[in-house]
Write an enzyme that holds these catalytic residues in place. Structure first.
Site, PDB file in Angstrom:
ATOM      1  N   GLN A  91       0.085  11.436  18.379  1.00  0.00           N
ATOM      2  CA  GLN A  91      -1.171  10.854  17.599  1.00  0.00           C
ATOM      3  C   GLN A  91      -1.591   9.680  18.386  1.00  0.00           C
ATOM      4  O   GLN A  91      -2.458   8.980  17.873  1.00  0.00           O
ATOM      5  CB  GLN A  91      -1.022  10.668  16.079  1.00  0.00           C
ATOM      6  N   LYS A 121      -7.057   4.583   2.542  1.00  0.00           N
ATOM      7  CA  LYS A 121      -7.467   3.719   3.744  1.00  0.00           C
ATOM      8  C   LYS A 121      -7.763   4.365   5.188  1.00  0.00           C
ATOM      9  O   LYS A 121      -8.818   4.252   5.693  1.00  0.00           O
ATOM     10  CB  LYS A 121      -6.387   2.788   3.790  1.00  0.00           C
ATOM     11  N   VAL A 167      -4.990  -0.341  -1.323  1.00  0.00           N
ATOM     12  CA  VAL A 167      -4.275  -1.577  -1.926  1.00  0.00           C
ATOM     13  C   VAL A 167      -4.815  -2.841  -0.772  1.00  0.00           C
ATOM     14  O   VAL A 167      -4.767  -2.674   0.306  1.00  0.00           O
ATOM     15  CB  VAL A 167      -2.794  -1.646  -2.096  1.00  0.00           C
ATOM     16  N   GLY A 201       0.716  -1.232   0.051  1.00  0.00           N
ATOM     17  CA  GLY A 201       0.124   0.107   0.010  1.00  0.00           C
ATOM     18  C   GLY A 201       0.770   1.338  -0.090  1.00  0.00           C
ATOM     19  O   GLY A 201       0.851   2.058  -0.758  1.00  0.00           O
ATOM     20  N   HIS A 202       1.930   1.276   0.628  1.00  0.00           N
ATOM     21  CA  HIS A 202       2.847   2.234   0.780  1.00  0.00           C
ATOM     22  C   HIS A 202       3.559   2.530  -0.238  1.00  0.00           C
ATOM     23  O   HIS A 202       3.741   3.705  -0.858  1.00  0.00           O
ATOM     24  CB  HIS A 202       3.783   2.180   2.092  1.00  0.00           C
ATOM     25  N   GLN A 230      -8.549  10.813   7.824  1.00  0.00           N
ATOM     26  CA  GLN A 230      -7.201  11.399   7.685  1.00  0.00           C
ATOM     27  C   GLN A 230      -6.987  12.347   6.782  1.00  0.00           C
ATOM     28  O   GLN A 230      -6.557  13.301   6.712  1.00  0.00           O
ATOM     29  CB  GLN A 230      -6.074  10.584   8.120  1.00  0.00           C
ATOM     30  N   SER A 253      -0.109  -1.952   8.465  1.00  0.00           N
ATOM     31  CA  SER A 253       1.205  -2.317   9.119  1.00  0.00           C
ATOM     32  C   SER A 253       0.511  -3.214  10.337  1.00  0.00           C
ATOM     33  O   SER A 253       1.378  -3.863  10.769  1.00  0.00           O
ATOM     34  CB  SER A 253       1.844  -1.051   9.729  1.00  0.00           C
TER      35      SER A 253
END
Ligand SMILES: Nc1ncnc2c1ncn2[C@@H]1O[C@H](COP(=O)(O)OP(=O)(O)OP(=O)(O)O)[C@@H](O)[C@H]1O
Ligand SMILES: CC(C)(CO)[C@@H](O)C(=O)[O-]
Ligand code: BAL
Length: 316
Positions: free
Chosen positions: A77, A166, A193, A49-50, A170, A203
Protein backbone atom coordinates in the site's frame (compact mmCIF):
# COMPACT_ATOMS: atom_id res chain seq x y z
CA UNK A 1 5.39 3.78 59.03
CA UNK A 2 3.20 1.45 57.07
CA UNK A 3 3.72 1.10 53.36
CA UNK A 4 0.50 1.93 51.48
CA UNK A 5 -0.84 -1.09 49.64
CA UNK A 6 -2.03 -0.68 46.10
CA UNK A 7 -3.91 -3.25 44.10
CA UNK A 8 -1.75 -3.96 41.07
CA UNK A 9 -3.60 -3.74 37.76
CA UNK A 10 -3.18 -7.09 36.12
CA UNK A 11 -2.88 -7.25 32.37
CA UNK A 12 -2.39 -10.58 30.69
CA UNK A 13 0.17 -10.50 27.91
CA UNK A 14 -1.38 -11.43 24.55
CA UNK A 15 0.03 -14.41 22.67
CA UNK A 16 2.47 -13.28 19.99
CA UNK A 17 1.94 -15.06 16.67
CA UNK A 18 4.68 -14.21 14.16
CA UNK A 19 3.68 -16.85 11.60
CA UNK A 20 0.53 -18.14 9.90
CA UNK A 21 1.04 -21.46 11.67
CA UNK A 22 1.26 -19.91 15.15
CA UNK A 23 -1.77 -17.74 14.35
CA UNK A 24 -3.70 -20.85 13.32
CA UNK A 25 -2.82 -22.54 16.64
CA UNK A 26 -3.85 -19.51 18.70
CA UNK A 27 -7.11 -19.17 16.79
CA UNK A 28 -7.91 -22.86 17.29
CA UNK A 29 -7.42 -22.41 21.06
CA UNK A 30 -9.54 -19.24 21.06
CA UNK A 31 -12.34 -20.80 19.00
CA UNK A 32 -12.27 -23.81 21.32
CA UNK A 33 -13.49 -21.47 24.05
CA UNK A 34 -16.60 -20.90 21.94
CA UNK A 35 -16.66 -17.10 21.61
CA UNK A 36 -16.62 -14.82 18.56
CA UNK A 37 -13.39 -13.53 17.02
CA UNK A 38 -12.71 -9.81 16.45
CA UNK A 39 -9.84 -8.49 14.31
CA UNK A 40 -8.17 -5.07 14.63
CA UNK A 41 -5.79 -4.55 11.68
CA UNK A 42 -2.97 -2.04 12.28
CA UNK A 43 0.47 -1.11 11.02
CA UNK A 44 1.83 -0.92 14.58
CA UNK A 45 3.38 2.09 16.36
CA UNK A 46 0.25 1.83 18.46
CA UNK A 47 -1.33 4.78 20.28
CA UNK A 48 -4.54 5.45 22.21
CA UNK A 49 -6.55 5.50 18.97
CA UNK A 50 -5.54 1.89 18.30
CA UNK A 51 -6.17 1.00 21.96
CA UNK A 52 -9.72 2.35 21.62
CA UNK A 53 -10.30 0.04 18.64
CA UNK A 54 -9.08 -2.92 20.71
CA UNK A 55 -11.42 -1.97 23.56
CA UNK A 56 -14.33 -1.66 21.08
CA UNK A 57 -13.44 -5.10 19.70
CA UNK A 58 -13.44 -6.51 23.24
CA UNK A 59 -16.86 -5.00 23.93
CA UNK A 60 -18.19 -6.50 20.70
CA UNK A 61 -17.08 -10.09 21.43
CA UNK A 62 -17.31 -10.04 25.24
CA UNK A 63 -14.97 -11.73 27.70
CA UNK A 64 -15.52 -15.16 26.11
CA UNK A 65 -14.52 -13.92 22.64
CA UNK A 66 -11.04 -13.46 21.21
CA UNK A 67 -9.50 -10.15 20.08
CA UNK A 68 -6.74 -10.43 17.48
CA UNK A 69 -4.61 -7.37 16.63
CA UNK A 70 -2.51 -7.56 13.47
CA UNK A 71 0.67 -5.50 13.31
CA UNK A 72 1.98 -5.41 9.76
CA UNK A 73 3.49 -2.59 7.71
CA UNK A 74 2.10 -3.61 4.33
CA UNK A 75 4.54 -2.76 1.50
CA UNK A 76 1.81 -3.17 -1.11
CA UNK A 77 0.00 0.00 0.00
CA UNK A 78 3.08 2.27 -0.12
CA UNK A 79 4.06 4.05 -3.33
CA UNK A 80 7.59 4.83 -4.50
CA UNK A 81 9.04 7.69 -2.43
CA UNK A 82 6.62 7.15 0.48
CA UNK A 83 7.68 6.36 4.05
CA UNK A 84 7.71 2.53 3.98
CA UNK A 85 11.33 2.31 5.16
CA UNK A 86 11.09 4.88 7.93
CA UNK A 87 7.61 3.86 9.16
CA UNK A 88 8.03 3.29 12.95
CA UNK A 89 8.33 -0.36 14.01
CA UNK A 90 7.88 -0.66 17.78
CA UNK A 91 6.70 -4.21 18.47
CA UNK A 92 7.63 -4.38 22.19
CA UNK A 93 5.72 -1.18 22.97
CA UNK A 94 2.84 -2.39 20.75
CA UNK A 95 2.56 -5.60 22.78
CA UNK A 96 2.28 -3.54 25.96
CA UNK A 97 -0.54 -1.41 24.43
CA UNK A 98 -2.32 -4.59 23.29
CA UNK A 99 -2.00 -6.15 26.76
CA UNK A 100 -3.36 -3.02 28.44
CA UNK A 101 -6.28 -2.74 26.00
CA UNK A 102 -7.24 -6.41 26.36
CA UNK A 103 -6.08 -8.16 23.17
CA UNK A 104 -5.66 -11.94 23.22
CA UNK A 105 -3.44 -12.46 20.18
CA UNK A 106 -1.04 -10.20 18.29
CA UNK A 107 -0.34 -11.39 14.75
CA UNK A 108 2.92 -9.70 13.71
CA UNK A 109 4.15 -11.47 10.58
CA UNK A 110 7.20 -10.75 8.43
CA UNK A 111 6.59 -9.64 4.85
CA UNK A 112 7.32 -13.07 3.32
CA UNK A 113 4.84 -14.67 5.73
CA UNK A 114 2.07 -12.53 4.20
CA UNK A 115 3.44 -12.52 0.62
CA UNK A 116 5.38 -15.80 0.36
CA UNK A 117 5.60 -15.64 -3.42
CA UNK A 118 6.45 -11.93 -3.59
CA UNK A 119 3.79 -9.49 -4.80
CA UNK A 120 0.48 -11.31 -5.31
CA UNK A 121 -0.78 -11.85 -8.86
CA UNK A 122 -4.41 -11.51 -7.81
CA UNK A 123 -5.33 -8.31 -5.98
CA UNK A 124 -8.51 -6.52 -4.93
CA UNK A 125 -9.57 -3.73 -7.30
CA UNK A 126 -11.10 -0.87 -5.25
CA UNK A 127 -13.26 0.55 -8.07
CA UNK A 128 -14.16 4.22 -8.57
CA UNK A 129 -14.09 5.23 -4.89
CA UNK A 130 -10.50 4.02 -4.76
CA UNK A 131 -9.39 6.61 -7.32
CA UNK A 132 -10.62 9.68 -5.37
CA UNK A 133 -9.02 11.69 -2.55
CA UNK A 134 -6.35 9.44 -0.96
CA UNK A 135 -6.50 7.21 -4.05
CA UNK A 136 -5.78 10.18 -6.33
CA UNK A 137 -2.79 11.33 -4.25
CA UNK A 138 -1.54 7.78 -3.59
CA UNK A 139 -2.26 5.76 -6.77
CA UNK A 140 -2.46 2.03 -6.00
CA UNK A 141 -2.75 2.65 -2.25
CA UNK A 142 -6.23 1.20 -1.83
CA UNK A 143 -5.46 -1.81 -4.01
CA UNK A 144 -2.71 -2.57 -1.47
CA UNK A 145 -4.96 -1.89 1.52
CA UNK A 146 -7.89 -3.98 0.30
CA UNK A 147 -5.62 -6.83 -0.78
CA UNK A 148 -3.94 -7.11 2.61
CA UNK A 149 -7.22 -6.68 4.50
CA UNK A 150 -8.77 -9.44 2.38
CA UNK A 151 -5.76 -11.63 3.23
CA UNK A 152 -6.09 -10.83 6.94
CA UNK A 153 -9.80 -11.68 6.75
CA UNK A 154 -8.82 -14.98 5.11
CA UNK A 155 -6.14 -15.79 7.68
CA UNK A 156 -8.09 -14.80 10.82
CA UNK A 157 -11.67 -15.39 9.58
CA UNK A 158 -13.02 -12.88 12.10
CA UNK A 159 -16.70 -12.48 12.89
CA UNK A 160 -16.15 -8.76 13.24
CA UNK A 161 -13.37 -6.33 12.26
CA UNK A 162 -12.87 -2.83 13.71
CA UNK A 163 -11.42 0.12 11.77
CA UNK A 164 -11.01 3.81 12.66
CA UNK A 165 -13.09 6.60 11.14
CA UNK A 166 -9.86 8.61 10.97
CA UNK A 167 -9.18 6.71 7.72
CA UNK A 168 -12.72 7.37 6.54
CA UNK A 169 -12.24 6.49 2.86
CA UNK A 170 -10.44 3.29 3.83
CA UNK A 171 -13.34 2.35 6.12
CA UNK A 172 -15.86 3.04 3.33
CA UNK A 173 -13.88 0.88 0.89
CA UNK A 174 -13.50 -1.99 3.34
CA UNK A 175 -17.25 -1.94 3.99
CA UNK A 176 -17.79 -1.94 0.23
CA UNK A 177 -15.35 -4.82 -0.31
CA UNK A 178 -17.06 -6.92 2.37
CA UNK A 179 -20.47 -6.23 0.80
CA UNK A 180 -19.47 -6.63 -2.85
CA UNK A 181 -17.42 -9.80 -2.25
CA UNK A 182 -19.92 -11.28 0.27
CA UNK A 183 -17.24 -11.62 2.95
CA UNK A 184 -18.76 -13.06 6.14
CA UNK A 185 -17.45 -10.35 8.44
CA UNK A 186 -19.15 -7.40 10.14
CA UNK A 187 -17.14 -4.22 9.56
CA UNK A 188 -17.40 -1.74 12.46
CA UNK A 189 -16.20 1.87 12.41
CA UNK A 190 -14.91 3.55 15.58
CA UNK A 191 -14.59 7.28 16.32
CA UNK A 192 -11.34 9.22 16.03
CA UNK A 193 -9.34 9.70 19.24
CA UNK A 194 -7.73 13.14 19.49
CA UNK A 195 -5.09 14.99 21.48
CA UNK A 196 -6.53 17.59 23.88
CA UNK A 197 -5.79 20.32 21.29
CA UNK A 198 -7.80 18.48 18.61
CA UNK A 199 -5.03 16.81 16.58
CA UNK A 200 -6.11 13.30 15.55
CA UNK A 201 -3.77 10.68 16.97
CA UNK A 202 -1.66 9.15 14.20
CA UNK A 203 1.48 7.06 14.15
CA UNK A 204 2.92 9.63 11.75
CA UNK A 205 2.57 12.44 14.34
CA UNK A 206 5.87 11.26 15.75
CA UNK A 207 7.63 12.50 12.60
CA UNK A 208 6.66 16.11 13.45
CA UNK A 209 9.15 18.54 15.01
CA UNK A 210 7.90 20.97 17.69
CA UNK A 211 6.88 23.71 15.25
CA UNK A 212 5.18 21.26 12.88
CA UNK A 213 3.36 19.70 15.84
CA UNK A 214 2.05 23.15 16.77
CA UNK A 215 0.89 23.77 13.18
CA UNK A 216 -0.66 20.31 12.85
CA UNK A 217 -3.76 21.49 14.74
CA UNK A 218 -4.55 23.52 11.61
CA UNK A 219 -6.19 20.40 10.14
CA UNK A 220 -8.69 19.88 12.98
CA UNK A 221 -9.24 23.65 13.28
CA UNK A 222 -10.14 23.76 9.57
CA UNK A 223 -12.62 20.89 10.04
CA UNK A 224 -14.14 22.65 13.07
CA UNK A 225 -14.49 25.86 11.03
CA UNK A 226 -16.34 23.92 8.33
CA UNK A 227 -18.69 22.47 10.93
CA UNK A 228 -19.37 25.90 12.42
CA UNK A 229 -20.54 27.07 8.96
CA UNK A 230 -22.47 23.92 8.03
CA UNK A 231 -25.85 25.68 8.28
CA UNK A 232 -24.80 27.98 5.40
CA UNK A 233 -24.28 25.02 3.09
CA UNK A 234 -21.37 22.88 1.90
CA UNK A 235 -19.84 25.68 -0.18
CA UNK A 236 -19.67 28.08 2.78
CA UNK A 237 -18.40 25.31 5.06
CA UNK A 238 -15.59 24.53 2.62
CA UNK A 239 -14.67 28.21 2.24
CA UNK A 240 -14.37 28.56 6.03
CA UNK A 241 -12.07 25.54 6.25
CA UNK A 242 -9.93 26.74 3.33
CA UNK A 243 -9.51 30.10 5.06
CA UNK A 244 -8.05 28.38 8.14
CA UNK A 245 -5.70 26.30 5.97
CA UNK A 246 -4.60 29.36 3.98
CA UNK A 247 -3.68 31.14 7.22
CA UNK A 248 -0.78 28.69 7.67
CA UNK A 249 1.26 28.51 4.44
CA UNK A 250 3.58 25.88 5.99
CA UNK A 251 0.60 23.52 5.91
CA UNK A 252 0.34 22.37 2.28
CA UNK A 253 -3.16 21.16 1.52
CA UNK A 254 -3.64 18.13 -0.74
CA UNK A 255 -7.45 18.35 -0.56
CA UNK A 256 -10.26 19.79 1.52
CA UNK A 257 -13.66 18.51 0.45
CA UNK A 258 -17.23 18.38 1.70
CA UNK A 259 -18.98 15.23 0.50
CA UNK A 260 -22.11 13.23 1.06
CA UNK A 261 -21.75 10.68 3.86
CA UNK A 262 -20.83 7.96 1.34
CA UNK A 263 -18.08 10.24 -0.08
CA UNK A 264 -20.18 11.02 -3.17
CA UNK A 265 -20.17 14.56 -4.56
CA UNK A 266 -22.71 16.86 -2.86
CA UNK A 267 -25.77 17.52 -5.03
CA UNK A 268 -26.76 21.09 -4.05
CA UNK A 269 -30.30 20.62 -5.41
CA UNK A 270 -30.99 17.44 -3.43
CA UNK A 271 -33.86 18.02 -1.00
CA UNK A 272 -33.62 17.11 2.67
CA UNK A 273 -31.18 17.63 5.49
CA UNK A 274 -28.64 14.82 5.73
CA UNK A 275 -25.25 13.74 7.04
CA UNK A 276 -22.14 14.63 5.13
CA UNK A 277 -18.41 14.58 5.73
CA UNK A 278 -15.59 17.10 5.57
CA UNK A 279 -12.18 15.58 4.81
CA UNK A 280 -8.71 17.05 4.73
CA UNK A 281 -5.21 15.89 3.80
CA UNK A 282 -2.19 18.13 4.20
CA UNK A 283 1.57 17.99 4.39
CA UNK A 284 3.88 19.51 6.98
CA UNK A 285 7.36 19.18 5.54
CA UNK A 286 7.62 15.53 4.52
CA UNK A 287 4.85 14.34 6.85
CA UNK A 288 1.38 13.81 5.43
CA UNK A 289 -1.63 13.87 7.76
CA UNK A 290 -5.33 13.21 7.16
CA UNK A 291 -8.45 13.93 9.21
CA UNK A 292 -12.23 14.23 8.80
CA UNK A 293 -15.43 15.05 10.67
CA UNK A 294 -19.12 14.47 10.12
CA UNK A 295 -21.20 17.53 9.27
CA UNK A 296 -24.82 18.28 8.40
CA UNK A 297 -25.77 19.17 4.83
CA UNK A 298 -28.89 21.35 4.98
CA UNK A 299 -31.59 21.14 2.33
CA UNK A 300 -31.52 23.97 -0.29
CA UNK A 301 -34.44 25.64 1.50
CA UNK A 302 -32.74 25.57 4.87
CA UNK A 303 -29.60 27.11 3.33
CA UNK A 304 -31.60 30.04 1.94
CA UNK A 305 -33.24 30.58 5.32
CA UNK A 306 -29.84 30.88 6.94
CA UNK A 307 -28.64 33.78 4.79
CA UNK A 308 -28.00 36.68 7.15
CA UNK A 309 -29.55 40.04 6.25
CA UNK A 310 -27.07 42.57 4.88
CA UNK A 311 -26.93 45.27 7.63
CA UNK A 312 -26.42 48.04 5.00
CA UNK A 313 -29.87 47.22 3.58
CA UNK A 314 -31.64 47.31 6.91
CA UNK A 315 -34.72 49.59 7.03
CA UNK A 316 -35.59 51.58 10.16
N1 LIG B 1 -6.77 8.64 16.15
C1 LIG B 1 -7.35 7.50 15.87
N2 LIG B 1 -8.52 7.15 16.46
C2 LIG B 1 -9.13 5.97 16.17
N3 LIG B 1 -8.64 5.07 15.27
C3 LIG B 1 -7.49 5.37 14.65
C4 LIG B 1 -6.78 6.59 14.92
N4 LIG B 1 -5.67 6.60 14.15
C5 LIG B 1 -5.68 5.46 13.45
N5 LIG B 1 -6.77 4.72 13.73
C6 LIG B 1 -7.15 3.45 13.12
O1 LIG B 1 -6.23 2.44 13.47
C7 LIG B 1 -6.17 1.47 12.43
C8 LIG B 1 -4.75 1.24 12.06
O2 LIG B 1 -4.25 2.43 11.50
P1 LIG B 1 -2.72 2.76 11.37
O3 LIG B 1 -1.93 1.68 11.99
O4 LIG B 1 -2.43 3.17 9.98
O5 LIG B 1 -2.59 4.01 12.36
P2 LIG B 1 -2.39 5.50 12.06
O6 LIG B 1 -2.12 6.17 13.34
O7 LIG B 1 -3.53 5.95 11.20
O8 LIG B 1 -1.09 5.53 11.25
P3 LIG B 1 -0.72 6.47 10.07
O9 LIG B 1 0.03 7.55 10.70
O10 LIG B 1 0.05 5.52 9.26
O11 LIG B 1 -1.94 6.94 9.35
C9 LIG B 1 -7.01 2.04 11.27
O12 LIG B 1 -8.29 1.44 11.29
C10 LIG B 1 -7.07 3.50 11.62
O13 LIG B 1 -8.22 4.14 11.07
C1 LIG C 1 -5.95 -1.35 7.42
C2 LIG C 1 -4.43 -1.40 7.39
C3 LIG C 1 -3.91 -2.08 8.65
C4 LIG C 1 -4.03 -2.26 6.20
O1 LIG C 1 -2.64 -2.35 6.09
C5 LIG C 1 -3.81 0.00 7.23
O2 LIG C 1 -4.20 0.59 6.04
C6 LIG C 1 -4.08 0.89 8.40
O3 LIG C 1 -3.31 0.76 9.37
O4 LIG C 1 -5.03 1.68 8.39
N1 BAL D 1 -3.55 4.61 8.05
C1 BAL D 1 -3.54 4.26 6.63
C2 BAL D 1 -2.32 3.52 6.27
C3 BAL D 1 -1.41 4.28 5.38
O1 BAL D 1 -1.32 5.52 5.47
O2 BAL D 1 -0.73 3.66 4.58
Amino acid sequence: MTTPTTTPTTTTAPALAPTRESLRRELALARGRGGRVALVPTMGALHDGHASLVRTARELVGPEGAVVVSVFVNPLQFGAGEDLDRYPRTLDADLAVCAEAGADVVFAPAVDEVYPGGDPQVTVEPGPLGTLLEGAVRPGHFRGVLTVVAKLFGLVQPDVAVFGEKDYQQLALIRRMAADLCLPVEVVGAPTVREPDGLALSSRNRYLDAEQRRLATTLSRALDAAREREAYGPGAAREAALEVLASQPAVETDYLVVTEDDLGEVDPARPGRRSGRVLVAARLGTTRLIDNLPLEIPSPNQIRNQIQPDPTLETH
